[in-house]
Design a protein around this motif. Structure first.
Motif: not given
Length: 525
Positions: A270, A273, A279, A283, A332, A335-336, A339-340
């Protein structure tokens, strides 16, 4: 019968743990661009070396060193870091003609060391390029060391979730039964001791990957000036303080859990990024939800045999909270991942992605198991409830094992240089694109005519963007060369402007005007 089922579950989980241990640990920060480029041939001395990476770097433990053909270091100026912490710059003196080796070391934002080397030349061609080798050596672990560090990582995550989850459940529901309270305190004390041991071991193995020499100055520099060092110290102190402060006030217990899990969130993927505050927050909630589910499940399983009535009383509450925790884990987690990864299909190209898919599949089994458990609770089938708790607990251990191994892999696929070779009766050639990223790259085609008396007159390299047929092929503008039996064409430029699927086309025209056409598909991440 129950012992037989438990034995099978233990064997099943043990086998999966063995399969989870990675054979090789991969670096996370990837070298995206170099100036001068790898294998490039320069006419004049460059003023500086610039290395650009795909993610932020730590502000410590980075360096660029330049060596000449004799292996002697030729630049001693300090390596500088850009403001966005993604590039390193090394100022250079005037260099004479010759071949030079660039060697670099960095520490990625998620705590993984990376090193590598590449070669360029000034005023003369490199006798045989290193185009077949990737830019990064990655400081990769292999063998016994990887197995040990991965095992420690898995058990650290397991103990982190079980300990924090158990303590959180102590704040959710107060026990009046003195026997249960005594047993609960005993269990959490053992968990704290094991967690402290795992934190110490994690710190030791992380240090072994970072230090060059075990001097106090270097160790203190890592512990006090890097994210991985600072979070480890705070985690260690929190675990120690936990022996003194826990079980006195509920708000202290909750704050202790929050801070300990926050340290883990900061020291991981997290933190590498953008935007890190988002992030890391995602996490953090992901791990809190995992702790509530794992700790509560462990509590149910532990007290099922000796305090069954107490567990039956808590099961409805646990079932409801665990369902919310699982839903939060899913939200979550999605979502991670969003974003990753720039594209979701990248999940299919990395070990991280494959393991995440396996984790998602097991979470679906957990949801099904939870539904079956609710059904047995409604029907008051005690033996079936115990079996489903054991199965659910096994799934939890497997998922935790996957999470423990996640830290050894990068979510983003690594762009490796294209090294494409072909030969037939008339032509033998090698085409390389380094580092094969969206943007500036080094393009080279080396070819030989095999027939006697035949020379190569011209070479063309065309790049077709497969994802968009409206974009015409991009021609790499090689300079004309005099016909020869052996030719080398090379140029630097931004002829791969997009990430996606590409096709390289090499056209070779010989001295008798015979044209040979070759194609190679590749992907730019």
């Amino acid at each position: 019968m129950k012992k037989h089922i438990n034995r099978k579950l233990f064997i099943f989980v043990s086998i999966l743990f063995i399969l989870l241990i990675p054979h090789q640990a991969y670096a996370h920060a990837l070298l995206e661009n170099t100036s001068p480029a790898q294998d490039s041939q320069l006419e004049t001395s460059p003023k500086e070396i610039t290395l650009t990476f795909n993610e932020r770097l730590e502000k410590e433990l980075y360096s660029i060193k330049l060596f000449d053909a004799k292996g002697e270091r030729v630049s001693t100026s300090a390596t500088e870091m850009s403001l966005d912490q993604k590039s390193l710059i090394q100022r250079l003196p005037e260099l004479p003609d010759g071949t030079y080796t660039v060697s670099y070391k960095i520490l990625s934002a998620d705590g993984h060391p990376v090193d590598g080397s590449y070669v360029f030349s000034i005023g003369e061609a490199i006798s045989q390029t290193t185009q077949m080798n990737p830019l990064d050596s990655g400081n990769q672990e292999t063998g016994t060391k990887t197995i040990i560090s991965s095992t420690i990582s898995i058990f650290y995550f397991l103990l982190l979730l079980l300990t924090t989850g158990w303590i959180l459940w102590g704040t959710i529901k107060k026990n009046e039964n003195e026997v249960i309270k005594k047993n609960a305190r005993k269990v959490v004390h053992i968990l704290q001791i094991l967690l402290l041991l795992s934190v110490i071991l994690m710190g030791f193995f992380q240090l072994t990957n970072l230090v060059n020499s075990w001097s106090l100055v270097e160790i203190w520099s890592i512990l006090s000036n890097t994210t991985i060092g600072i979070t480890w110290i705070v985690s260690f102190l929190l675990v120690i303080v936990g022996f003194l402060l826990l079980h006195r006030k509920k708000w202290i217990d909750v704050l202790w859990v929050f801070l300990l899990i926050a340290m883990e969130s900061i020291n991981g993927h997290a933190n590498a990024f953008e935007p890190p505050i988002v992030t890391i927050a995602i996490d953090l909630f992901h791990l809190l939800a995992a702790a509530i589910w794992a700790g509560g499940l462990f509590y149910m399983v532990y007290f099922w045999r000796k305090q069954r009535e107490h567990v039956k009383e808590m099961l409805p509450l646990f079932s409801d909270i665990a369902l919310i925790a699982i839903l939060l884990l899913i939200v979550t987690g999605i979502s991670s991942t969003y974003l990753f990864l720039p594209k979701l299909d990248y999940l299919l190209y990395t070990d991280w992605g494959i393991m995440l898919i396996c984790k998602v599949a097991i979470v679906l089994f957990v949801i099904i198991a939870g539904g079956i458990l609710r059904y047995f609770m409604k029907k008051k089938k005690e033996s079936s409830i115990g079996t489903m708790l054991a199965i659910d607990f096994s799934f939890m251990i497997i998922i935790t094992g996957i999470v423990g191994v996640f830290t050894h892999y990068s979510p983003v696929p690594q762009n490796e240089p294209l090294a494409w070779s072909e030969q037939d009766e008339a032509i033998e050639f090698t085409t390389s694109i380094l580092p094969k990223i969206p943007g500036n790259n080094h393009f080279m085609v080396v070819a030989d005519a095999k027939a006697e008396g035949i020379e190569i007159k011209r070479i063309a390299l065309n790049l077709t963007f497969v994802n968009n047929p409206d974009i015409a092929p991009i021609q790499v503008p090689f300079e004309e060369r005099a016909p020869a039996k052996h030719v080398e064409y090379m140029i630097d430029g931004q002829y791969l402007p997009f990430a996606g699927k590409w096709t390289a086309e090499v056209r070779i025209l010989d001295s008798e005007d015979n044209e040979y056409v070759y194609h190679e598909d590749f992907v730019v991440y």
